[in-house]
Scaffold this motif. Structure first.
Motif, short mmCIF file in Angstrom:
data_model
loop_
_atom_site.label_atom_id
_atom_site.label_comp_id
_atom_site.label_asym_id
_atom_site.label_seq_id
_atom_site.Cartn_x
_atom_site.Cartn_y
_atom_site.Cartn_z
N LEU A 270 0.81 -1.22 0.00
CA LEU A 270 0.00 0.00 0.00
C LEU A 270 0.84 1.27 0.00
N SER A 271 2.15 1.12 0.30
CA SER A 271 3.00 2.32 0.31
C SER A 271 3.04 2.95 -1.08
N LYS A 272 2.74 2.16 -2.11
CA LYS A 272 2.74 2.69 -3.49
C LYS A 272 1.41 3.38 -3.82
N LEU A 273 0.47 3.28 -2.91
CA LEU A 273 -0.88 3.78 -3.19
C LEU A 273 -0.91 5.31 -3.20
N THR A 274 -1.49 5.88 -4.24
CA THR A 274 -1.64 7.34 -4.29
C THR A 274 -3.06 7.66 -4.73
N GLU A 275 -3.34 8.95 -4.83
CA GLU A 275 -4.68 9.37 -5.27
C GLU A 275 -5.01 8.82 -6.66
N LYS A 276 -3.98 8.45 -7.41
CA LYS A 276 -4.20 7.88 -8.76
C LYS A 276 -4.93 6.54 -8.68
N ASN A 277 -4.85 5.88 -7.53
CA ASN A 277 -5.53 4.58 -7.37
C ASN A 277 -7.00 4.71 -7.01
N ILE A 278 -7.45 5.94 -6.76
CA ILE A 278 -8.89 6.12 -6.53
C ILE A 278 -9.60 5.79 -7.84
N LEU A 279 -10.63 4.99 -7.76
CA LEU A 279 -11.25 4.48 -8.99
C LEU A 279 -11.99 5.59 -9.75
N PRO A 280 -12.11 5.45 -11.08
CA PRO A 280 -12.66 6.52 -11.92
C PRO A 280 -14.04 7.00 -11.45
N GLY A 281 -14.17 8.31 -11.37
CA GLY A 281 -15.45 8.92 -11.04
C GLY A 281 -15.76 9.03 -9.56
N VAL A 282 -14.95 8.38 -8.71
CA VAL A 282 -15.28 8.36 -7.27
C VAL A 282 -15.13 9.75 -6.65
N LEU A 283 -14.02 10.42 -6.96
CA LEU A 283 -13.77 11.72 -6.33
C LEU A 283 -14.85 12.75 -6.66
N PRO A 284 -15.20 12.95 -7.95
CA PRO A 284 -16.29 13.89 -8.24
C PRO A 284 -17.60 13.48 -7.56
N PHE A 285 -17.82 12.17 -7.44
CA PHE A 285 -19.07 11.67 -6.86
C PHE A 285 -19.15 12.02 -5.37
N ILE A 286 -18.07 11.75 -4.63
CA ILE A 286 -18.13 12.05 -3.18
C ILE A 286 -18.07 13.56 -2.92
N LYS A 287 -17.48 14.29 -3.87
CA LYS A 287 -17.49 15.77 -3.73
C LYS A 287 -18.92 16.29 -3.88
N GLN A 288 -19.67 15.70 -4.81
CA GLN A 288 -21.08 16.11 -4.99
C GLN A 288 -21.88 15.81 -3.74
N ALA A 289 -21.64 14.63 -3.17
CA ALA A 289 -22.37 14.25 -1.95
C ALA A 289 -22.10 15.26 -0.84
N LYS A 290 -20.83 15.65 -0.70
CA LYS A 290 -20.46 16.60 0.36
C LYS A 290 -21.15 17.95 0.11
N LYS A 291 -21.11 18.38 -1.15
CA LYS A 291 -21.71 19.67 -1.51
C LYS A 291 -23.22 19.66 -1.21
N LYS A 292 -23.86 18.53 -1.47
CA LYS A 292 -25.31 18.44 -1.27
C LYS A 292 -25.67 17.97 0.14
N LYS A 293 -24.65 17.88 1.00
CA LYS A 293 -24.85 17.50 2.42
C LYS A 293 -25.53 16.14 2.57
N ILE A 294 -25.21 15.21 1.66
CA ILE A 294 -25.69 13.83 1.79
C ILE A 294 -24.69 13.09 2.66
N PRO A 295 -25.07 12.57 3.82
CA PRO A 295 -24.09 11.90 4.67
C PRO A 295 -23.57 10.60 4.03
N CYS A 296 -22.29 10.38 4.20
CA CYS A 296 -21.64 9.22 3.59
C CYS A 296 -20.94 8.39 4.66
N ALA A 297 -21.02 7.08 4.53
CA ALA A 297 -20.35 6.16 5.47
C ALA A 297 -19.49 5.18 4.71
#
Ligand code: B16
Ligand code: MG
Length: 216
Positions: free
Chosen positions: A85-112
């Motif tokens: 996992l030491s090689k793990l970077t933000e590049k390993n976040i799967l496609p579309g995940v970051l914009p998706f969780i950013k939208q949830a945060k913006k719309k105040k949808i709680p995430c677990a």
């Protein structure tokens, strides 16, 4: 209208399912067991001890090791996994995940996060995305693993939504079964047609329309 979102981690948010596979293969080789990617599918979403038991059973070694030896085998697998996992970077976040969780945060949808992994918090910190999640369910606090619904019901409760107001994202069959048993809308993330019973299946978050999903 859905009001909360529950995410599995390995294989949904980040591409760590492959690192788990490599670490278990490395461990299994040491005890003369060989397995392939097809068998590895059955390890996804289940706990460390259940994974080891399955591998030992598969290799006809179910009764060979003591509890102490099994603990040592799991430690060895986890050391290998954590090192990878030491090689793990933000590049390993799967496609579309970051914009998706950013939208949830913006719309105040709680995430677990509802992951079987005891390494989940460390991974989220390493990827710099921990703050997008209101709750990370502690797998130590649970009595049963996926496919039991406990982890998802706990997550829904902790973000204060009813199960039928939540959406769950999973890459494993055990996880989809758990979501369905919890009466949570299940989204299977997979490029193969392999997640039986998923309410919706997509190969990536890039294919999901956030607003439409909330209304399903
Ligand atoms: P650890 P998830 C699960 O994570 C993995 O899918 C599974 O392969 C692994 O055995 C389990 O976590 C335990 O992980 O050894 O790191 O505690 O898919 O539920 O996010
Ligand atoms: Mg997973």
């Amino acid at each position: 209208m859905k009001k909360g979102m529950i995410f599995d981690l390995d294989g949904v948010i980040v591409d760590t399912a492959f690192y788990h596979f490599k670490a278990w293969q490395y461990l299994a080789k040491q005890i003369d067991i060989d397995f392939d990617a097809t068998f590895n599918e059955t390890l996804k979403g289940i706990s460390r001890i259940e994974s080891l038991e399955k591998i030992l059973h598969y290799g006809n070694k179910a009764d060979v090791f003591s509890v102490a030896e099994k603990n040592a085998l799991m430690d060895s697998k986890n050391d290998y996994y954590v090192k990878s996992l030491s090689k793990l970077t933000e590049k390993n976040i799967l496609p579309g995940v970051l914009p998706f969780i950013k939208q949830a945060k913006k719309k105040k949808i709680p995430c677990a996060i509802a992951s079987a992994s005891k390494n989940a918090t460390m991974i989220l910190e390493q990827l710099n995305i921990k703050d997008y999640f209101n709750v990370i369910v502690d797998p130590h606090s649970l009595s049963k693993g996926k496919p039991d619904p406990e982890i998802f019901l706990t997550a829904a409760n902790l973000i204060d939504v009813l199960p039928n107001e939540a959406i769950g994202f999973e890459d494993s069959q055990a996880g989809i079964t758990a979501l369905n048993s919890a009466n949570i809308f299940s989204v299977g993330i997979s490029s193969k047609d392999n997640l039986v019973g998923a309410d919706l299946r997509v190969d990536s978050f890039e294919k999901i329309n956030f607003e439409q999903l909330l209304c399903l």
